[in-house]
Scaffold this motif. Sequence first.
Motif, PDB file in Angstrom:
ATOM      1  N   MET A  72      41.859  44.648  33.511  1.00 17.05           N
ATOM      2  CA  MET A  72      42.747  44.248  32.641  1.00 17.05           C
ATOM      3  C   MET A  72      43.615  43.068  33.373  1.00 17.05           C
ATOM      4  N   THR A  73      43.779  41.869  32.639  1.00 17.30           N
ATOM      5  CA  THR A  73      44.353  40.826  33.383  1.00 17.30           C
ATOM      6  C   THR A  73      46.006  40.767  33.730  1.00 17.30           C
ATOM      7  N   THR A  74      46.324  40.585  34.916  1.00 20.31           N
ATOM      8  CA  THR A  74      48.042  40.429  34.833  1.00 20.31           C
ATOM      9  C   THR A  74      48.849  39.699  33.724  1.00 20.31           C
ATOM     10  N   ILE A  75      49.784  40.285  33.266  1.00 22.04           N
ATOM     11  CA  ILE A  75      50.639  39.647  32.453  1.00 22.04           C
ATOM     12  C   ILE A  75      51.996  39.201  33.068  1.00 22.04           C
ATOM     13  N   PHE A  86      47.841  45.742  36.353  1.00 23.01           N
ATOM     14  CA  PHE A  86      46.970  46.892  35.865  1.00 23.01           C
ATOM     15  C   PHE A  86      46.233  47.599  37.102  1.00 23.01           C
ATOM     16  N   HIS A 137      46.780  46.875  26.597  1.00 22.40           N
ATOM     17  CA  HIS A 137      47.019  45.647  27.263  1.00 22.40           C
ATOM     18  C   HIS A 137      47.615  44.517  25.905  1.00 22.40           C
ATOM     19  N   ARG A 138      47.035  44.843  24.817  1.00 19.88           N
ATOM     20  CA  ARG A 138      47.529  43.621  23.748  1.00 19.88           C
ATOM     21  C   ARG A 138      48.891  44.476  23.261  1.00 19.88           C
ATOM     22  N   GLU A 144      51.303  42.601  25.814  1.00 16.97           N
ATOM     23  CA  GLU A 144      51.401  41.299  25.468  1.00 16.97           C
ATOM     24  C   GLU A 144      52.249  40.983  24.359  1.00 16.97           C
TER      25      GLU A 144
END
Length: 352
Positions: free
Chosen positions: A1-4, A13, A208-209, A212
């Motif tokens: 999972m990409t960094t936010i 993550f 993740h979503r 976001e």
Amino acid sequence: MTTIQAATYPIHFEEKGYNELSNLIANNNYSSLFVLVDTNTLEHCYPRFIQLLGTEKPIEVIQIEAGEIHKNIETCVGVWNVMTELGADRKSLLITLGGGVITDLGGFVASTFKRGIDFVNIPTTLLSMVDASVGGKTGVDLGVLKNQVGVFANPELIVIDPEYLHTVTPREIRSGSAEIIKYGMTHDIRLFNEIKDNPNVNIVDLIHRSIEIKNEVVLEDPKEKGVRKVLNWGHTIGHAVESYFLESEHKEALTHGEAIAIGMICEAYISHKELGFSKEKVNDIKKNLQQIFGIASITENDYAPILEYLIHDKKNVGGIINFVLLNDYEDFKLNCTTSQGIIIESLKFYCQ
């Protein structure tokens, strides 16, 4: 999972999070490191954390009792005293390892100790991963009134490690899913549909979503002057019910998510009465949330005390109870009001 990327801190993550935390410690020359845990996370989460954290610096572990009942200023005083006895100073780092109680209380302890030291959140429950640890809100309860004392303060970074979800009960996973459903109803209906249409959904896929969405809202309105109020969908009545069940000698305490599910059902009903939100969707919300979270026993004798707790909601201004309501899914309206009669109708609707 990409960094936010949040306003002043990243949300990392999985193992990347531990690598970045290790870099933070190495690059900031902290005078001392503290980890705040509760009795559950010390046993079930700390061993993984200490194994993955790459630092030779000594770490002091501070343990508090688990549970919302301990999220109060007395617990903060205890932690402040222990930190003082262990020589904490303004160059110390506090790492919170736990659920919403730990991240809320730990962030408040850090942001007020010696007028503020750095802290890092490592949430270990679904609820704290998708909600409590993100957004810069810290604080404690005042009696059973939730989050009445606190400050806005951002961590240096957040580590989201879904492996910790193996340490919590299915009931706690369900509790956290209420916040994901909240994001679904207000911002991305796919999240709600994924949960209601698939009892075996992999909840990790929705984390993740959810983060976001919360981050996007907080970036637009860090201190809840406007659009951030949408994150209170379901929480006005939900918090009142949660506080009442926690205080009552005759009720079994609800999880946060169970109470928020009640709030979303009631506030969906109020949305129908005040804004014309589809009655079919209101019924669908009630059916699905009661299937997921069960049905709490609320009787006519409970209406008055629940209304009393509503009056003390921290979002109220000038004694007026403010709601977030829905015109439709993904279409909300802030700063709504309604009558006590319709609030009682909504509680009756929940019980029918």
